[in-house]
Design a protein around this motif. Structure first.
Motif, PDB file in Angstrom:
ATOM      1  N   LEU A   7      34.630  46.479  41.095  1.00  0.00           N
ATOM      2  CA  LEU A   7      36.179  46.383  41.200  1.00  0.00           C
ATOM      3  C   LEU A   7      36.601  44.958  41.868  1.00  0.00           C
ATOM      4  CD1 LEU A   7      39.088  47.679  41.280  1.00  0.00           C
ATOM      5  CD2 LEU A   7      38.337  48.478  43.497  1.00  0.00           C
ATOM      6  N   ALA A   8      35.458  44.528  42.967  1.00  0.00           N
ATOM      7  CA  ALA A   8      35.843  43.165  43.250  1.00  0.00           C
ATOM      8  C   ALA A   8      35.349  42.343  42.222  1.00  0.00           C
ATOM      9  CB  ALA A   8      34.744  43.220  44.445  1.00  0.00           C
ATOM     10  N   GLN A  10      36.338  42.684  39.067  1.00  0.00           N
ATOM     11  CA  GLN A  10      37.670  42.673  37.986  1.00  0.00           C
ATOM     12  C   GLN A  10      38.656  41.770  38.948  1.00  0.00           C
ATOM     13  OE1 GLN A  10      38.966  46.518  37.256  1.00  0.00           O
ATOM     14  NE2 GLN A  10      40.197  45.550  35.728  1.00  0.00           N
ATOM     15  N   VAL A  11      38.996  42.064  40.113  1.00  0.00           N
ATOM     16  CA  VAL A  11      39.996  41.338  41.068  1.00  0.00           C
ATOM     17  C   VAL A  11      39.705  39.773  41.158  1.00  0.00           C
ATOM     18  CG1 VAL A  11      40.934  41.194  43.322  1.00  0.00           C
ATOM     19  CG2 VAL A  11      40.525  43.588  42.344  1.00  0.00           C
ATOM     20  N   ALA A  12      38.570  39.360  41.262  1.00  0.00           N
ATOM     21  CA  ALA A  12      38.303  38.122  41.437  1.00  0.00           C
ATOM     22  C   ALA A  12      38.640  37.479  40.082  1.00  0.00           C
ATOM     23  CB  ALA A  12      36.917  37.735  41.800  1.00  0.00           C
ATOM     24  N   GLU A  13      38.255  38.179  38.836  1.00  0.00           N
ATOM     25  CA  GLU A  13      38.571  37.622  37.587  1.00  0.00           C
ATOM     26  C   GLU A  13      40.281  37.494  37.389  1.00  0.00           C
ATOM     27  OE1 GLU A  13      37.453  38.222  32.977  1.00  0.00           O
ATOM     28  OE2 GLU A  13      36.525  39.319  34.426  1.00  0.00           O
ATOM     29  N   GLN A  14      40.810  38.651  37.734  1.00  0.00           N
ATOM     30  CA  GLN A  14      42.211  38.323  37.544  1.00  0.00           C
ATOM     31  C   GLN A  14      42.850  37.156  38.640  1.00  0.00           C
ATOM     32  OE1 GLN A  14      43.516  42.262  38.418  1.00  0.00           O
ATOM     33  NE2 GLN A  14      43.213  43.223  36.557  1.00  0.00           N
ATOM     34  N   ASN A  15      42.471  37.167  39.492  1.00  0.00           N
ATOM     35  CA  ASN A  15      42.742  36.116  40.511  1.00  0.00           C
ATOM     36  C   ASN A  15      42.481  34.644  39.877  1.00  0.00           C
ATOM     37  OD1 ASN A  15      43.858  37.669  42.283  1.00  0.00           O
ATOM     38  ND2 ASN A  15      42.189  37.538  43.707  1.00  0.00           N
ATOM     39  N   SER A  18      44.821  33.844  36.910  1.00  0.00           N
ATOM     40  CA  SER A  18      46.292  33.738  37.425  1.00  0.00           C
ATOM     41  C   SER A  18      46.268  32.481  38.041  1.00  0.00           C
ATOM     42  CB  SER A  18      46.624  34.633  38.761  1.00  0.00           C
ATOM     43  OG  SER A  18      46.722  35.967  38.086  1.00  0.00           O
TER      44      SER A  18
END
Length: 97
Positions: A7-8, A10-15, A18
């Motif tokens: 999950l971390a 995935q969130v890092a990749e989305q950030n 962006s």
């Protein structure tokens, strides 16, 4: 534990994606901001003020600089790795919808 790591990640990749999009928009807006700062000063001797076609010369300069920046950002990246760029564009469509 592995779930939280995934999950971390995935969130890092989305950030990261962006921030990449925001960086591209900043690079494309940079030429117009520089010229607006130059011609927005209230001092004498600003170039092209007395020229009747000065406005259109400035518009051409801004368009040229923006196109060069867009070419450097989009097309040079695409030349390096077309498959990577295509996959990135497909994965980024959720930001624009």
């Amino acid at each position: 534990m592995t779930f939280f790591l995934a999950l971390a990640a995935q969130v890092a990749e989305q950030n990261s994606r962006s921030l990449y999009v925001l960086t591209i928009m900043t690079v494309l807006a940079l030429p117009i901001n520089i010229l607006a700062g130059l011609f927005g000063m209230n001092v004498g001797g600003v170039p092209l003020v007395q020229d009747p076609s000065g406005f259109w010369i400035v518009v051409a300069m801004v368009a040229t600089l923006t196109l060069v920046a867009a070419w450097l950002v989009f097309f040079r990246r695409r030349e390096r790795n077309i498959v990577s760029a295509r996959c990135w564009c497909l994965s980024m469509r959720h930001l624009f919808l």
